[in-house]
Structures are given as C-alpha cells and as structure tokens.
Write an enzyme that holds these catalytic residues in place. Structure first.
Site, short mmCIF file in Angstrom:
data_model
loop_
_atom_site.label_atom_id
_atom_site.label_comp_id
_atom_site.label_asym_id
_atom_site.label_seq_id
_atom_site.Cartn_x
_atom_site.Cartn_y
_atom_site.Cartn_z
N CYS A 114 57.86 13.82 -32.47
CA CYS A 114 58.28 15.29 -32.59
C CYS A 114 59.08 15.55 -33.87
CB CYS A 114 59.36 15.54 -31.20
SG CYS A 114 59.53 17.49 -31.31
N ASP A 170 49.83 20.83 -25.39
CA ASP A 170 51.23 20.62 -25.92
C ASP A 170 51.66 22.25 -25.97
OD1 ASP A 170 53.33 20.63 -27.58
OD2 ASP A 170 52.75 18.84 -28.49
N HIS A 201 53.08 17.97 -24.44
CA HIS A 201 54.13 17.52 -25.26
C HIS A 201 54.95 16.16 -24.77
CE1 HIS A 201 56.51 17.75 -29.20
NE2 HIS A 201 57.47 17.61 -28.52
#
Length: 231
Positions: A114, A170, A201
């Site tokens: 991330c 995501d 995600h």
C-alpha cells in the site's frame, strides 16, 4: 485498509530486535539476502511481523521498517487515527532516509504494501536497483506535506524493474485506476503486473479465508513473491 491481524499461513512470529539507523524498525535474523519490508499506514502490526518471520525462515535477514516511530507508534490505532498520523509523515524526506538505509545495510530486496508500495516505486525512480516488489500500491498518489510524485507520472519511463501485485476489485483504486495501471505497465517492459480477478485491497489476508477462489489468488501471489525473492 490493509493489515493489522496476524494470519496463520505465515506461522509463528520469530524473535526480533529493534534497530535505529536512518530509519526505525525491527529486524529478524536469518542468513541469505537482506530484505526490507515497507508496511502500510498501521505500521508494525502482527501481520507484518508474521510476514517478516515467514521470509526470514526461508533464508533472509529481514528489516521491517517503521515510519511511525516518531509519530505515535501504535499498531492498534483506529483507521481514522492511522490516517491522521499518516498525514504527518513527510514522504519525500522519509524516502531519503530509506534510500540511505538500503545502501548502508546492503539491502538487495524491498517489499512494500500500500503506502509502502508507493515508496517502492519512488525508490525505483530514485535509482534503487535491487529486487523491488510493490503490493497494492496507490500510484495515483496520496496527499502529503512533503509529497512524492504520483507514480503514474513516471512509471512509463521508469528504468528499474518493479513487480506489482494488485486485486482487480481493489476498492481504493477503482476500475479507472486499475485500467490505467494496466495501460502504464503495458508500455514499460521493466514493469510487471499480476492482477487478480475478484480480489480486493489487502488480499494477502484471503489466504486464511473461506472463499476458495480468493484463497487461490492470495496463495498464487505469495508464492510468486517468494520466487521473485528467493528464486
């Protein structure tokens, strides 16, 4: 957003030790290559301690960096608190320190998740030539008081190899950014993208879930990262 809880697949958390050398973090002893993990906004959670242990057990000394040490280091913060703390991190300056640390400690592989995946792309832009794995990054950029350029701006001409792993579903990216990511990667042979249908995600945690398709995606990604890191 991203990872707080330990997942069973990675096994037990190994003994580890604190370090402070341009950056703060904890290290996991092992023999073999030197690997640095750049975590998400929650920092040194049991997920990352477990993943660092998993890599160390396969043959690596692992440095788990902690960008939040001076900003209220608490892996149990709420999402809102984590975002408030994240806003205080000076991204460009932190990447300066990470780059210096990677060089000094002969770190020959980095894995970022991330926000950490954004830093992996930025470090490649700055010339880091080691093995570079960016897992569900945010290449459209994140606002910050000491900004780094959104990776979409430079990825077409990036001259270092980066392996990217994303879930096609995501929720942070959305379809437009996923489509743009595919297009950008297609124009640069040094970039690879593994895109997993149905995965969201933070999909590595699906390895401990009940949906067999999502578990298969997570296992495939974890195994591919292992192959990139260890051959």
């Amino acid at each position: 957003m991203c990872h707080k809880q330990k997942i069973d697949f990675f096994g037990d958390i190994m003994e580890h030790h604190s370090f402070s050398d341009m950056v703060h973090g904890i290290s996991f002893a092992g023999s073999g290559r030197n690997i640095a993990i750049l975590p998400d906004i929650y920092g040194l959670t049991d997920f990352y301690k477990g993943y660092a242990s998993y890599l160390a057990q396969q043959g690596a000394k692992v440095y788990l960096a902690n960008p939040w040490k001076d900003l209220g280091d608490d892996p149990d913060v709420t999402r809102e608190e984590a975002f408030a703390r994240r806003a205080k991190l000076r991204d460009s300056g932190y990447c300066d320190r990470i780059a210096e640390f990677l060089n000094k400690c002969d770190v020959d592989a980095i894995v970022g998740f991330c926000l950490g995946g954004n830093f992996c792309l930025e470090l490649a832009r700055r010339g880091y030539s080691g093995t570079n794995v960016s897992i569900y990054p945010l290449p459209w950029g994140m606002d910050n008081q000491d900004k780094i350029a959104p990776a979409f701006e430079y990825m077409p001409s990036l001259n270092k190899e980066v392996s990217i792993f994303m879930g096609e579903a995501d929720y942070l990216a959305g379809p437009d950014n996923i489509e743009r990511l595919e297009s950008v990667v297609a124009r640069n042979a040094l970039l690879t993208l593994d895109l997993y249908p149905g995965s969201n995600h933070g999909f590595f945690t699906d390895i401990d879930g009940e949906d067999e398709s999502l578990k298969a995606n997570a296992l495939d990604a974890i195994n591919k990262v292992n192959k990139i890191l260890f051959g």
